[in-house]
Write a protein that holds these residues in place. Structure first.
Motif, short mmCIF file in Angstrom:
data_model
loop_
_atom_site.label_atom_id
_atom_site.label_comp_id
_atom_site.label_asym_id
_atom_site.label_seq_id
_atom_site.Cartn_x
_atom_site.Cartn_y
_atom_site.Cartn_z
N ALA A 180 -4.08 6.66 5.12
CA ALA A 180 -4.80 6.00 4.03
C ALA A 180 -4.48 4.50 3.99
O ALA A 180 -5.37 3.67 3.77
N ALA A 181 -3.21 4.15 4.23
CA ALA A 181 -2.84 2.73 4.26
C ALA A 181 -3.53 2.01 5.41
O ALA A 181 -4.00 0.88 5.26
N HIS A 233 1.54 1.63 -4.05
CA HIS A 233 0.46 2.59 -4.30
C HIS A 233 0.73 3.97 -3.70
O HIS A 233 -0.06 4.89 -3.90
N LEU A 272 0.82 -1.21 0.00
CA LEU A 272 0.00 0.00 0.00
C LEU A 272 0.85 1.26 0.00
O LEU A 272 0.57 2.21 -0.73
N LEU A 284 -8.42 -5.64 -1.35
CA LEU A 284 -9.30 -5.62 -0.18
C LEU A 284 -10.09 -6.91 0.01
O LEU A 284 -10.15 -7.43 1.14
N ALA A 302 -7.12 1.40 4.53
CA ALA A 302 -7.25 0.35 3.53
C ALA A 302 -7.10 -1.04 4.13
O ALA A 302 -7.62 -2.02 3.58
N THR A 332 -6.45 -1.80 -8.76
CA THR A 332 -6.97 -0.91 -7.73
C THR A 332 -6.98 -1.64 -6.38
O THR A 332 -7.08 -2.86 -6.32
N ILE A 333 -6.88 -0.86 -5.31
CA ILE A 333 -6.88 -1.44 -3.97
C ILE A 333 -8.20 -2.13 -3.68
O ILE A 333 -8.26 -3.23 -3.14
N THR A 334 -9.30 -1.49 -4.05
CA THR A 334 -10.61 -2.06 -3.74
C THR A 334 -10.97 -3.24 -4.61
O THR A 334 -11.74 -4.11 -4.21
N ALA A 340 0.42 5.18 -0.76
CA ALA A 340 -0.62 5.66 0.15
C ALA A 340 0.03 6.31 1.37
O ALA A 340 1.09 5.88 1.83
#
Length: 440
Positions: free
Chosen positions: A286-287, A280, A276, A346, A290, A340-342, A282
């Protein structure tokens, strides 16, 4: 639940919260710590692993001391050492002093962890009520793991990294005040196994150091110390690890599963943080946000797991956790440097969290329930030694496999390899659980 026992459970969960909080709270602050104290990557690795290695190396000693001296005394001593070492971390002028203070923190935590479990198991002697109490204890433990990255990200952004350690000082004082209200119990009998303490701590510390530093001399020292430890325990009239405990299939299997759980679990948490922030880019808050979908199941499921374990026994709950976590680890194979993270990360990380949430309380209940009640302190010490030692090995192994996130494509390839390793280990643990846990 009577008021006295509620007080016991609350104060001992507070001690556990501190121990587990410091396993993860520093992860999101590592870039800020490195910039502030001039620490490179090896020094930053030891900021994390210095705590874990000391915790793993001294947990058996903590469990033995809880049985010999009485758990309340040991918990109070652990809180004092932990609080003083936390202040040392906050005041550290450089990386060497910070690592040394983190090692001292781990030593205090090694007294706290088995002591809190021993106090709880003595307060809740019935197997069913004990399983429920351990579910609450495991839930608080999981909450600390979840709160670590989030709290760390918020504190680093708002007040700087030193506040991560200052916050422990008043919390240890409050936990100590609550522990003083716990009855001390009858005077303890027996003595401390000095030879076992020295050789056991040396073996664990040297072996973990050997993996982290790729040191052959340390590996040789670790193996020699392990042989000396077994010889000392066989001769000792009051061994810190009675080898007869290992004759219990449930106890032996529960500790192997506990080690596998933390090996893959803590290794995955490290790689998630690096992915993250390093891939990314982050920010720390934010990390942390997430990672919440993976940490929240730990907190929410642990009390439920305690009730399920009390009703059905630990075996089906452990198998469900291992299979769910394996699915989550294999789900990480969908993660790429540009995904993407999501979309990919996730869902997979959340399944890993669900698996850990199902496992934690059930594994502890299986280990403690596999030995006589008067050996609860040493049983919890062995179980947590397996978890923390293997967790340190998992951090080192997964970090070595993935490499630096500065090379995103290579890092993600290593992440996939580590995920496959972790899933294979957890599937093997599920087979072991089905064969051994809960059987005479």
């Amino acid at each position: 639940m009577p008021d006295r026992r509620a007080t016991v459970l609350f104060t001992q969960c507070a001690g556990m919260f501190l121990v587990q909080l410091d396993v993860t709270v520093v992860n999101v602050a590592l870039p800020d710590i490195g910039a502030a104290v001039g620490a490179g990557v090896p020094a930053l690795q030891w900021v994390v692993d210095g705590y874990t290695v000391a915790l793993a190396a001294l947990l058996l000693t903590g469990g033995a001391l809880a049985d010999v001296l009485g758990p309340r005394r040991v918990v109070l001593a652990g809180l004092g050492i932990f609080g003083a070492a936390s202040a040392g971390c906050a005041l550290a002028p450089g990386s060497a002093a910070l690592v040394a203070a983190r090692v001292a923190q781990g030593a205090g935590a090694a007294l706290l962890l088995p002591g809190t479990l021993a106090v709880i198991t003595r307060a809740f002697p019935g197997r069913r009520e004990q399983a429920r109490a351990l579910g609450v204890w495991a839930g608080v433990s999981a909450l600390a793991l979840a709160a670590g990255p989030l709290l760390g990200g918020l504190l680093v952004t708002a007040t700087g990294w030193r506040s991560l350690f200052w916050i422990n000082v008043p919390l240890t004082a409050l936990a100590a005040a609550g522990t003083l209200r716990v009855p001390a119990g009858p005077p303890a009998a027996g003595r401390v196994d000095v030879a076992g303490t020295v050789t056991g701590a040396t073996a664990l510390a040297a072996l973990v150091y050997a993996v982290i530093q790729s040191s052959v001399p340390a590996a040789v020292l670790g193996v020699a110390a392990a042989v000396a430890f077994l010889a000392a325990e066989r001769r000792s009239p009051a061994p810190m690890l009675p080898l007869t405990l290992l004759r219990s299939r449930t106890f032996a299997a529960a500790n192997l599963v506990a080690g596998a759980m933390n090996f893959a679990g803590l290794g995955t948490i490290l790689l998630a943080t690096l992915y993250l922030q390093g891939v990314h880019h982050a920010t720390p808050p934010a990390a942390a946000l997430a990672m919440l979908p993976g940490f929240l199941p730990l907190s929410l499921l642990a009390p439920v797991t305690g009730r399920l374990t009390a009703r059905f026994g630990p075996r089906p709950v452990m198998i469900a956790g291992l299979l769910t976590g394996s699915a989550g680890l294999l789900g990480l194979l969908r993660v790429t440097a540009t995904s993407t993270i999501t979309g990919a990360f996730l869902p997979a990380f959340a399944l890993v969290g669900v698996g850990l949430g199902l496992l934690t309380a059930a594994v502890v209940a299986a280990a403690v329930g596999g030995v006589p009640a008067d050996r609860a302190g040493i049983a919890s010490g062995v179980n947590n030694t397996a978890r923390q030692a293997c967790g340190a090995l998992g951090i080192a192994t997964f970090g070595a496999i993935a490499g630096s996130p500065a090379r995103p494509a290579a890092f993600v390839h290593g992440l996939h390899a580590a995920a496959v390793l972790g899933a294979a280990l957890w599937l093997a643990a599920a087979v072991l659980t089905a064969a051994a846990v809960g059987r005479p």
